[in-house]
Design a protein around this motif. Structure first.
Motif: not given
Length: 226
Positions: A6-21
Motif C-alpha cells: 500500500q505504501s509503495a503504491a501510494g508513493r508511486r501515485w504521488l510521484t505520478f501526480a507530481f509529474a502531471m502537475l
C-alpha cells in the motif's frame, strides 16, 4: 494488500501526480508565452540582470562558471559517471532509467524548442552570444532531470530523514542555481527557465513513476514485496 505494498503504491501515485502537475505547469507557461503574457516580466528580468552585471563585474564571471554545470558536455559526462556508478553498484535497471531519462529529455527539449520557435533575447542584453532557440531552457530542463533524479536516488539509499532532505534539497538548489545563471547572463528569458524547471522536474518524476511501476510489477510477479 500488505501495508508495504500500500505504501509503495501510494508513493508511486504521488510521484505520478507530481509529474502531471509539473508538466501541466509547463503547458500553462507555454500558453502564456505564446500569448505574450510573459513579455513584461521577462523583459524586466533581463534589464535587472544587465544592471546587476554592470554594478557587480564579478557576477558575470561567476555566472559563466556555474552555468557550465548545466551544459551539454557536463551533463553528458555526469550522466555517464552516474550510470557507470549504478552499474558497478549492481543497479543496471537504475542506470538504464537515468540514461533513458536524460536521452529522452534531450530529444524532447530539442523538439519543443523547434516547435515553439522562440528567439533568444536580444544580444544587447546578453553577456555572451548563444546560438539556437530559447523555449524551454535546455540548461534548466536537463539540470532538473539530472540533479533531481540523482538526488532522489541517493536519498532513497539513506535512512535518516535529515540526510534525505539534504540530498533532495541540494539537488533542487543546483537546479535552481543553473537556471538563474541563464537569466543572469541574458541568454534566456525568465519564462524559458521556469518552463525548463517545470518540464525537467515533471520528466524526472515521470521516469521515476515508470521505473517504480516496473520494479513493483516485477516484485509482485516474483512474490517479493517492495
Amino acid at each position: 494488500m500488505s501495508m508495504g505494498l500500500q505504501s509503495a503504491a501510494g508513493r508511486r501515485w504521488l510521484t505520478f501526480a507530481f509529474a502531471m502537475l509539473a508538466l501541466s505547469g509547463f503547458a500553462g507557461l507555454a500558453d502564456e508565452m505564446r500569448e505574450l503574457e510573459t513579455t513584461r516580466w521577462d523583459t524586466a528580468a533581463l534589464h535587472l540582470a544587465q544592471q546587476w552585471r554592470a554594478a557587480h563585474p564579478l557576477v558575470e564571471a561567476v555566472m559563466r562558471e556555474l552555468s557550465s554545470l548545466g551544459s551539454t558536455p557536463v551533463m553528458t559526462l555526469f550522466t555517464a559517471l552516474a550510470a557507470g556508478y549504478l552499474c558497478v553498484a549492481r543497479r543496471p535497471a537504475r542506470a538504464a532509467a537515468v540514461s533513458l531519462a536524460m536521452v529522452t529529455a534531450a530529444l524532447a527539449v530539442t523538439a519543443l524548442k523547434t516547435g515553439f520557435g522562440r528567439a533568444r533575447p536580444d544580444p544587447a542584453f546578453a553577456a555572451l552570444l548563444q546560438q539556437g532557440l530559447s523555449f524551454p531552457s535546455g540548461h534548466a530542463s536537463m539540470s532538473a532531470v539530472f540533479y533531481l533524479t540523482v538526488g532522489v536516488l541517493l536519498a532513497h539509499r539513506q535512512e535518516g530523514l535529515r540526510m534525505q532532505a539534504f540530498l533532495v534539497g541540494a539537488a533542487a538548489f543546483m537546479t535552481v542555481l543553473i537556471g538563474v545563471t541563464r537569466v543572469m547572463l541574458g541568454v534566456h528569458w525568465a519564462s524559458d527557465v521556469l518552463a525548463g524547471w517545470a518540464f525537467g522536474a515533471g520528466w524526472a518524476a515521470l521516469w521515476f513513476w515508470i521505473a517504480s511501476h516496473l520494479r513493483d510489477a516485477r516484485g509482485a510477479k516474483s512474490g517479493v514485496q517492495p
